[in-house]
Design a protein around this motif. Sequence first.
Motif, PDB file in Angstrom:
ATOM      1  N   LEU A 232       1.774  11.740  -6.963  1.00  0.00           N
ATOM      2  CA  LEU A 232       2.313  12.817  -6.339  1.00  0.00           C
ATOM      3  C   LEU A 232       2.151  12.799  -4.748  1.00  0.00           C
ATOM      4  N   SER A 233       1.196  12.006  -4.134  1.00  0.00           N
ATOM      5  CA  SER A 233       1.182  11.845  -2.697  1.00  0.00           C
ATOM      6  C   SER A 233       2.357  10.859  -2.061  1.00  0.00           C
ATOM      7  N   VAL A 234       2.865  10.014  -3.075  1.00  0.00           N
ATOM      8  CA  VAL A 234       3.921   9.267  -2.675  1.00  0.00           C
ATOM      9  C   VAL A 234       5.221  10.141  -2.617  1.00  0.00           C
ATOM     10  N   ILE A 235       5.294  11.080  -3.577  1.00  0.00           N
ATOM     11  CA  ILE A 235       6.714  11.925  -3.686  1.00  0.00           C
ATOM     12  C   ILE A 235       6.558  12.797  -2.616  1.00  0.00           C
ATOM     13  N   GLN A 236       5.230  13.692  -2.279  1.00  0.00           N
ATOM     14  CA  GLN A 236       5.378  14.451  -1.380  1.00  0.00           C
ATOM     15  C   GLN A 236       5.446  13.911   0.201  1.00  0.00           C
TER      16      GLN A 236
ATOM     17  N   THR B 284       0.628  -1.063  -0.051  1.00  0.00           N
ATOM     18  CA  THR B 284      -0.037  -0.066  -0.040  1.00  0.00           C
ATOM     19  C   THR B 284       0.846   1.287  -0.107  1.00  0.00           C
ATOM     20  N   ASP B 285       2.052   1.064   0.396  1.00  0.00           N
ATOM     21  CA  ASP B 285       3.068   2.215   0.443  1.00  0.00           C
ATOM     22  C   ASP B 285       4.120   2.112  -0.754  1.00  0.00           C
ATOM     23  N   HIS B 286       4.122   2.793  -1.771  1.00  0.00           N
ATOM     24  CA  HIS B 286       5.140   2.668  -2.750  1.00  0.00           C
ATOM     25  C   HIS B 286       6.273   3.761  -2.641  1.00  0.00           C
ATOM     26  N   SER B 287       6.424   4.022  -1.444  1.00  0.00           N
ATOM     27  CA  SER B 287       7.558   4.987  -1.386  1.00  0.00           C
ATOM     28  C   SER B 287       9.057   4.135  -1.227  1.00  0.00           C
TER      29      SER B 287
ATOM     30  N   ARG C 295      12.139  14.001   4.245  1.00  0.00           N
ATOM     31  CA  ARG C 295      13.331  14.581   3.760  1.00  0.00           C
ATOM     32  C   ARG C 295      14.403  13.481   3.103  1.00  0.00           C
ATOM     33  N   LYS C 296      13.600  12.679   2.499  1.00  0.00           N
ATOM     34  CA  LYS C 296      14.473  11.571   1.526  1.00  0.00           C
ATOM     35  C   LYS C 296      14.770  12.151   0.504  1.00  0.00           C
ATOM     36  N   VAL C 297      13.777  12.719  -0.094  1.00  0.00           N
ATOM     37  CA  VAL C 297      14.179  13.418  -1.705  1.00  0.00           C
ATOM     38  C   VAL C 297      14.030  14.914  -1.544  1.00  0.00           C
ATOM     39  N   LYS C 298      14.179  15.593  -2.616  1.00  0.00           N
ATOM     40  CA  LYS C 298      14.058  17.001  -2.718  1.00  0.00           C
ATOM     41  C   LYS C 298      13.584  17.096  -4.389  1.00  0.00           C
ATOM     42  N   ILE C 299      13.060  18.176  -4.360  1.00  0.00           N
ATOM     43  CA  ILE C 299      12.645  18.509  -5.622  1.00  0.00           C
ATOM     44  C   ILE C 299      13.647  19.672  -6.103  1.00  0.00           C
TER      45      ILE C 299
END
Length: 66
Positions: free
Chosen positions: A37-41, A11-14, A47-51
Motif C-alpha cells: 500500500l505504501s507503493v500505491i500511496q 528498492t522502489d517497486h513503483s 498523481r500517476k494513479v488514482k483510486i
Amino acid sequence: MPRKSTHPTPTDHSSLCLQYLRRCGGSARLCTISFSLSVIQMLVNQRKVKIKNTGAGFYVQLEESK
C-alpha cells in the motif's frame, strides 16, 4: 557473515506497479494487486494513479496524460 547478492534488487517497486497496470489495460482491482500500500500511496501522491470506487470494489487506474 551474510553473502552479498550480485543481482541488484530494486528498492522502489513503483515502476513495476505502473508496468503491471499498463499490462492490465490501465486498471486493476485493488485486492488483486500484490504491491504494498505504501507503493500505491506514493503513486497516488505523485498523481500517476488514482483510486476509484465502482460500487463493486476499489480499482487502481492510471491517470490519463494531459
